[in-house]
Write a protein that holds these residues in place. Structure first.
Motif, PDB file in Angstrom:
ATOM      1  N   LEU A   1      24.138   8.544  50.254  1.00 34.28           N
ATOM      2  CA  LEU A   1      25.194   9.464  50.674  1.00 34.28           C
ATOM      3  C   LEU A   1      26.490   9.274  49.894  1.00 34.28           C
ATOM      4  N   SER A   2      26.710   8.082  49.334  1.00 33.22           N
ATOM      5  CA  SER A   2      27.913   7.736  48.558  1.00 33.22           C
ATOM      6  C   SER A   2      29.211   8.054  49.310  1.00 33.22           C
ATOM      7  N   PRO A   3      29.391   7.549  50.515  1.00 33.25           N
ATOM      8  CA  PRO A   3      30.642   7.820  51.242  1.00 33.25           C
ATOM      9  C   PRO A   3      31.806   7.072  50.606  1.00 33.25           C
ATOM     10  N   THR A   4      32.987   7.639  50.700  1.00 32.18           N
ATOM     11  CA  THR A   4      34.188   6.944  50.215  1.00 32.18           C
ATOM     12  C   THR A   4      34.911   6.221  51.342  1.00 32.18           C
ATOM     13  N   VAL A   5      34.694   6.661  52.591  1.00 34.49           N
ATOM     14  CA  VAL A   5      35.293   6.007  53.759  1.00 34.49           C
ATOM     15  C   VAL A   5      34.222   5.823  54.819  1.00 34.49           C
ATOM     16  N   VAL A   6      34.100   4.576  55.324  1.00 32.88           N
ATOM     17  CA  VAL A   6      33.132   4.250  56.370  1.00 32.88           C
ATOM     18  C   VAL A   6      33.889   3.647  57.548  1.00 32.88           C
TER      19      VAL A   6
ATOM     20  N   ALA B   1      30.112  -2.338  52.206  1.00 39.35           N
ATOM     21  CA  ALA B   1      31.263  -2.428  51.305  1.00 39.35           C
ATOM     22  C   ALA B   1      30.814  -2.228  49.862  1.00 39.35           C
ATOM     23  N   ALA B   2      31.620  -1.496  49.109  1.00 36.59           N
ATOM     24  CA  ALA B   2      31.292  -1.204  47.708  1.00 36.59           C
ATOM     25  C   ALA B   2      32.578  -0.837  46.980  1.00 36.59           C
ATOM     26  N   PRO B   3      32.586  -0.955  45.655  1.00 37.64           N
ATOM     27  CA  PRO B   3      33.770  -0.558  44.887  1.00 37.64           C
ATOM     28  C   PRO B   3      34.163   0.890  45.187  1.00 37.64           C
ATOM     29  N   THR B   4      35.455   1.116  45.321  1.00 36.39           N
ATOM     30  CA  THR B   4      36.061   2.429  45.588  1.00 36.39           C
ATOM     31  C   THR B   4      35.704   2.969  46.980  1.00 36.39           C
ATOM     32  N   ARG B   5      35.135   2.126  47.829  1.00 34.14           N
ATOM     33  CA  ARG B   5      34.792   2.561  49.188  1.00 34.14           C
ATOM     34  C   ARG B   5      35.672   1.822  50.192  1.00 34.14           C
TER      35      ARG B   5
END
Length: 375
Positions: free
Chosen positions: A232-237, A252-256
């Motif tokens: 899904l590549s969310p930017t905010v979780v 957690a991931a870069p730019t997220r």
């Protein structure tokens, strides 16, 4: 799995003992699909995720009974007398290996086990958690501050008997209550958190922290959530009921941006330590102490994760999630009844994928994770 305690009717906790494990898993998966049929029509069910049918429990909650010098570790019978279960086959070998050294220590200290029918004695429970790296968190639940002093003085002997004991605490439960622990926790060691390494993520458990009982299957649960997030590549979780950060730290991931909410301040502190240790600290990952049913995080989330207790989300949080602008939702549940009730209360969501996770072989319990999108 065969169990001498079960066969002798000394312990009948494992209701499915003797049922072939494959049959157990198929029955649980069918029950999950049937329970959600009305609220998750057309969902794609992935194959159930399983681990070993024995030697899987990473945590022991042992009732201490018997008498001073001769305690029992296990459960109570119908008369409230101790049944020793130190040879139970459900525990991880590294956890089971702690029972005899701790038994000898308790016997040598002479702390009087609590007698439930007589309402006298002091040592009520022994709670031990085993990490994948072979370290342990050991908790003694006692009635009086005097026993705390005894345990503090005995810490060198405990460390000698069990060098793997990284965290040792004494919990005070003075009342005659059918509960596991009291409100007062005294940490006896310099360290208060037990690292739990799950692949590339390390969680940290405090004395009261919740963690899934089955490490292998829990790892698979977090991996499934991560796989869904990667697709899904969310930017905010936003992660509600985040505990010590199991889902949040795996997502957690870069730019997220990941924000977790948890009512326990101890768990929030442990999750924050996990973010620091895993190199995913603020501002990319943040944990907030608060009631997940009432706290409303600022800003929009592309993906929301919820992992509530058995009672489920409740009508207020379900209604808020139904009206939110989040695009996707991952719901991890330990109770099919509350899961189905909550999904029915969120009609704007559509279940697209689901999977059963057998955290508790030999019992009817299971964990279920569902991925939902907007209709």
């Amino acid at each position: 799995m065969q169990c001498d305690y079960f066969d002798a009717h000394r312990c009948r906790s494992c209701a499915l003992m003797g049922v072939p494990y494959g049959d157990q898993v198929r029955a649980k998966a069918s029950r999950a699909a049937e329970a959600l049929r009305g609220v998750a029509a057309g969902v794609e069910w992935h194959p159930p995720l399983t681990g070993p049918e024995s030697e899987f429990r990473n945590k022991a909650k042992l009732v201490v009974a018997g008498r001073a010098g001769a305690p029992t570790f296990g459960i109570l019978d119908r008369e409230g007398r101790g049944v020793d279960l130190r040879r139970c086959g459900l525990y991880e070998p590294g956890l089971a290996a702690t029972f005899d050294p701790l038994h000898r220590l308790v016997a040598e200290l002479g702390i009087v086990p609590y007698d439930v029918p007589g309402r006298r004695g002091d040592l009520k429970h022994l709670i031990v958690t085993h990490s994948p790296d072979g370290e342990h968190l050991v908790r003694f639940v006692v009635r009086s501050p005097g026993s705390v002093d005894v345990l503090r003085a005995a810490l060198p002997a405990l460390r000698s008997a069990l060098p793997s004991a990284r965290v040792v605490t004494a919990n005070v439960l003075a009342e005659h209550k059918a509960v596991l622990e009291g409100d007062t926790e005294v940490v006896l060691t310099d360290e208060s958190l037990l690292p739990i390494r799950l692949g590339d993520v390390t969680l940290f458990l405090g004395p009261r922290s919740f963690f899934q009982t089955n490490t292998r299957v829990a790892t698979g649960l977090y991996a499934q959530a991560r796989a869904w997030a990667e697709s899904l590549s969310p930017t905010v979780v936003h992660d509600y009921y985040c505990g010590v950060g199991g889902f949040a730290l795996h997502l957690a991931a870069p730019t997220r941006r990941v924000v977790g909410v948890e009512t326990s301040e101890e768990a929030v502190a442990a999750a924050t330590e996990g973010a620091r240790a895993n190199g995913t600290g603020s501002p990319d990952v943040e944990f907030v102490a608060g009631d997940a049913t009432t706290v409303r995080l600022e800003g929009s989330a592309d993906l929301v994760v919820v992992n509530p207790p058995r009672r489920g989300l409740g009508p207020e949080l379900a209604a808020w999630l139904d009206a939110s602008d989040a695009a996707h939702l991952v719901y991890s549940s330990c109770h099919l009844g509350s899961l189905g009730r909550d999904l029915a209360a969120m009609p704007s969501w559509r279940a697209v994928e689901a999977r059963a996770f057998d955290m508790f072989p030999q019992t009817d319990h299971l964990e279920t994770a569902v991925l939902l999108t907007r209709r």
